[in-house]
Write a protein that holds these residues in place. Structure first.
Motif, mmCIF file in Angstrom:
data_model
loop_
_atom_site.group_PDB
_atom_site.id
_atom_site.type_symbol
_atom_site.label_atom_id
_atom_site.label_comp_id
_atom_site.label_asym_id
_atom_site.label_seq_id
_atom_site.Cartn_x
_atom_site.Cartn_y
_atom_site.Cartn_z
ATOM 1 N N LEU A 292 0.824 -1.208 0.000
ATOM 2 C CA LEU A 292 0.000 0.000 0.000
ATOM 3 C C LEU A 292 0.860 1.262 0.000
ATOM 4 O O LEU A 292 0.631 2.180 -0.791
ATOM 5 C CB LEU A 292 -0.923 0.008 1.225
ATOM 6 N N ILE A 293 1.860 1.274 0.882
ATOM 7 C CA ILE A 293 2.718 2.461 0.981
ATOM 8 C C ILE A 293 3.526 2.630 -0.302
ATOM 9 O O ILE A 293 3.667 3.740 -0.822
ATOM 10 C CB ILE A 293 3.657 2.355 2.202
ATOM 11 N N ARG A 294 4.049 1.507 -0.831
ATOM 12 C CA ARG A 294 4.866 1.601 -2.045
ATOM 13 C C ARG A 294 4.030 2.092 -3.228
ATOM 14 O O ARG A 294 4.495 2.891 -4.036
ATOM 15 C CB ARG A 294 5.504 0.251 -2.367
ATOM 16 N N ALA A 295 2.787 1.601 -3.324
ATOM 17 C CA ALA A 295 1.906 2.041 -4.415
ATOM 18 C C ALA A 295 1.687 3.552 -4.343
ATOM 19 O O ALA A 295 1.717 4.252 -5.368
ATOM 20 C CB ALA A 295 0.581 1.298 -4.339
ATOM 21 N N ILE B 14 -0.594 1.025 -9.871
ATOM 22 C CA ILE B 14 -1.757 0.156 -10.102
ATOM 23 C C ILE B 14 -1.353 -1.306 -9.964
ATOM 24 O O ILE B 14 -2.111 -2.127 -9.431
ATOM 25 C CB ILE B 14 -2.366 0.443 -11.490
ATOM 26 N N PHE B 15 -0.147 -1.653 -10.424
ATOM 27 C CA PHE B 15 0.349 -3.035 -10.305
ATOM 28 C C PHE B 15 0.388 -3.468 -8.841
ATOM 29 O O PHE B 15 -0.020 -4.585 -8.503
ATOM 30 C CB PHE B 15 1.742 -3.129 -10.932
ATOM 31 N N ASP B 16 0.864 -2.579 -7.953
ATOM 32 C CA ASP B 16 0.915 -2.911 -6.518
ATOM 33 C C ASP B 16 -0.481 -3.025 -5.923
ATOM 34 O O ASP B 16 -0.762 -3.937 -5.130
ATOM 35 C CB ASP B 16 1.728 -1.855 -5.758
ATOM 36 N N PHE B 17 -1.365 -2.104 -6.284
ATOM 37 C CA PHE B 17 -2.746 -2.191 -5.783
ATOM 38 C C PHE B 17 -3.411 -3.484 -6.259
ATOM 39 O O PHE B 17 -4.145 -4.130 -5.509
ATOM 40 C CB PHE B 17 -3.557 -0.979 -6.252
ATOM 41 N N ASN B 18 -3.141 -3.860 -7.512
ATOM 42 C CA ASN B 18 -3.709 -5.101 -8.049
ATOM 43 C C ASN B 18 -3.198 -6.319 -7.293
ATOM 44 O O ASN B 18 -3.935 -7.293 -7.100
ATOM 45 C CB ASN B 18 -3.378 -5.238 -9.538
#
Length: 680
Positions: A300-303, A316-320
């Motif tokens: 979450l933080i990285r996104a 978006i890749f991290d959220f996905n």
């Protein structure tokens, strides 16, 4: 041949040694089947000879590389090393050709790494399962029982790594493999010494730096460990941690994850420059890798960090990644919605934010409120637009039986009035309550939001809808007439809440009130009532005519013309007199707009329908003089353009209205100029 001769003698002196030598001869002659048989006999002999066994194991290991059984190759060499490391080194240097030695070392390195990473191999569920496929070790088990303990992977790999280092002292991969084996054996200090020595020879080696960082953290030297991690970040090879994480023990991975997560939070708390955000991303990446590839809090933080850097697709890749594991994660849904907002992807943004609001509105609303004003305004507008569109479709199709869409709309409306206090959001909330049949609640909310004065026309119109439910038609008509002048489309939307019978009654009341106001010359007020009558009366031509008259008094000729065009389009069963008057009325409006040719056309159509009625209407306004002058002007233009037939027609009809001298002269000229052709 020598080996065959010696083996054929009755005295079996050096039998195992000769078998091993003959096996290597067959191997070099590419007779792999004969070589394997000889090596197998040595390994399975009742009284195995250690040195001969080592040669046989090394030879059989080479054969297994060509068969693709790399794991069994590693087991053979580990067994050989455990029997006698020096003899194994000697055998490789003496019996394995140079052109095969490089491949052998690479295979042993890779298989050693896999053993430490606890990778499983095709054909068996465990390391023990693979050992069963190795061949018979019955004699070796009896004489050398210390060789056969499945849990001793790390000591075996250490022996293998020691062999590899002796064969090539400069090879970093082999040295790291030996340090990893020591780490798994619990020999942390010895592993640290080996890695420190490797680092002194190669200061920019990311794999070495990362391992040393872990060991320093494990020993409690947080500052030193962090400095080593910083070096890895500066080098830019953060992916070196991926294979290491399979080697680290669970408690050490947790330690790494916690340290890197905390470090990232500290950086983000104190610094906001792009370089600092990138450093925080690197620490978060370490933490995610230490967690095995998934750590919700770090992802979450990285996104969000990627979003701040403008790397929206990566965000978006991290959220996905989070939503793949937890599709109802409100923070990931809203975060992805914000990224779509930044990309101006309205549909995707609204979809994600609505999904997030359904899950946990208490998390999403503060997140929206924390955005900048422009972003917050755009989100609320998109949500309102979606809500209004959905509500309009539901009401227009009379699809009020499904409760789920209304629950979603109510949820959106509640969120909007918490995010923004603008009247439009309170009005939307009221609309949803009315659509749900919650009339008392709608009235109460209107009074709370707008007070008892209802100065807002849009709010007053909502109250009018609720008053209609109580049969208070005149009061409702007044509020609707005010809104009709301001926003006809909005009034059309509200009328969807009113049934057909009520609309019919409303149109009658509105028309009556409009007539009264027209007589009193209150044209502006009358206009609102006539508009209401038209909307509720389904574009009744009677009301359209009255509004056109009202608009004419207000000198809004273009709007009046639109109404008369609608009236004429609906000509069907109207009386002849009505149709004549409609064309004359349209002609008057066109004259007022200085569209003289079009006006003449309308008067001609009226004359063609009924000449006497048309003349009577013209006399009532604007008068025969003005009309005939217009006919002359248009006819003169057509004459000059040599459109003689059209000029003759206009002149002829103009003279029916009035025997104008100019028209008579033009007709004479037309006859003279056109004597050579028939214009009749």
């Amino acid at each position: 041949d020598i080996c065959d001769h010696l083996l054929a003698e009755e005295q079996k002196t050096y039998y195992n040694t000769l078998l091993a030598l003959r096996g290597f001869c067959s191997l070099h002659a590419h007779d792999h089947q004969e070589a394997l048989q000889d090596f197998q006999k040595v390994v399975e002999h009742d009284s195995p000879h250690p040195n001969s066994c080592i040669k046989a194991l090394c030879g059989r290991g080479l054969l297994r590389i060509s068969d693709g059984s790399h794991y069994l190759t590693a087991l053979d060499y580990i067994t050989a090393c455990q029997l006698k490391l020096e003899e194994t080194i000697f055998t490789i240097k003496s019996y394995v050709p140079w052109n095969q030695r490089g491949l052998l070392l690479k295979v042993l390195q890779e298989e050693g790494q896999k053993m430490l990473q606890k990778k499983r191999y095709p054909g068996g569920s465990s390391v023990c399962g693979q050992k069963k496929k190795q061949g018979s070790f019955s004699s070796l088990k009896v004489i050398f029982p210390f060789l056969f303990f499945p849990s001793r992977d790390a000591p075996g790999v250490y022996q293998l790594a020691s062999l590899l280092v002796e064969l090539d002292t400069s090879d970093e991969v082999s040295r790291i493999l030996r340090a990893d084996a020591l780490y798994q054996m619990g020999c942390v200090e010895e592993a640290h010494k080996l890695l420190s020595l490797a680092l002194s020879e190669s200061p920019q080696s990311s794999p070495v730096l990362a391992r040393l960082a872990l060991l320093q953290l494990k020993k409690g030297f947080m500052y030193d460990g962090n400095q080593l991690l910083k070096k890895v970040i500066r080098i830019g090879d953060t992916s070196c941690l991926l294979p290491i994480m399979d080697i680290f023990k669970d408690e050490d991975r947790k330690l790494m994850k916690t340290h890197c997560h905390c470090r990232a939070l500290t950086i983000l708390k104190d610094k906001r420059e792009d370089a600092d955000i990138k450093e925080a991303i690197a620490y978060l990446s370490f933490a995610i890798m230490a967690s095995g590839g998934y750590a919700e809090d770090c992802l979450l933080i990285r996104a969000r960090c990627y979003g701040r850097l403008g790397q929206k697709k990566t965000a978006i890749f991290d959220f996905n990644a989070i939503l793949k594991e937890d599709p109802r994660n409100a923070q990931a849904l809203s975060g992805r919605g914000f990224i779509h907002l930044a990309l101006k992807q309205q549909k995707e943004s609204v979809q994600d934010l609505i999904s997030a609001l359904k899950v946990e509105a208490g998390v999403v609303i503060p997140a929206i409120l924390s955005l900048k004003h422009e972003a917050r305004r755009l989100i609320t507008q998109w949500l309102l637009q979606h809500g209004r569109t959905t509500l309009t479709e539901l009401i227009a199709t009379k699809n009020l039986s499904k409760r789920e869409p209304f629950r979603d709309l109510l949820m959106i409306a509640k969120a909007l009035i918490k995010i923004c206090k603008d009247s439009q959001y309170h009005i939307f909330y009221t609309d949803v309550l009315i659509a749900n049949g919650k009339y008392e609640e709608a009235v109460n909310h209107l009074r709370e939001a707008f007070g008892h004065s209802f100065a807002d026309d849009f709010a007053s119109a909502r109250l009018a809808v609720l008053q209609l439910k109580r049969r208070n038609v005149p009061v409702a008509a007044r509020s609707f007439s005010i809104l009709a002048k301001r926003d006809e489309r909005e009034l059309g939307f509200l009328l969807n809440f009113i049934d057909a019978k009520q609309q019919e009654h409303l149109s009658q009341i509105a028309a009556q009130e409009g007539n009264v106001l027209m007589k009193e010359h209150h044209y502006e007020k009358a206009l609102g009532y006539y508009t209401l009558a038209i909307l509720t009366g389904k574009d009744n031509p009677k009301y359209l005519r009255r509004r056109a008259t009202c608009l004419t008094h207000l000198k809004k000729y273009d709007k009046a013309l639109e109404d008369m065009e609608k009236v004429i389009q609906k000509h069907g069963h109207n009386s002849l007199k009505t149709r004549v008057e409609d064309h004359c009325s349209k002609g008057r409006l066109l004259l007022a707009l200085v569209e003289e040719a079009a006006a003449v056309k309308q008067y001609i159509e009226a004359l063609q329908l009924d000449e006497s009625m048309a003349l009577f209407s013209i006399m009532n306004g604007p008068g025969s003089e003005i009309v005939t002058k217009t006919f002359h002007k248009v006819a003169q233009y057509n004459f000059e353009m040599q459109h003689y037939e059209e000029a003759w027609k206009i002149t002829d009809y103009g003279l029916k209205i009035d025997k104008n001298s100019e028209l008579k002269k033009l007709k004479t000229r037309l006859k003279r100029e056109s004597s050579s052709c028939s214009i009749h």
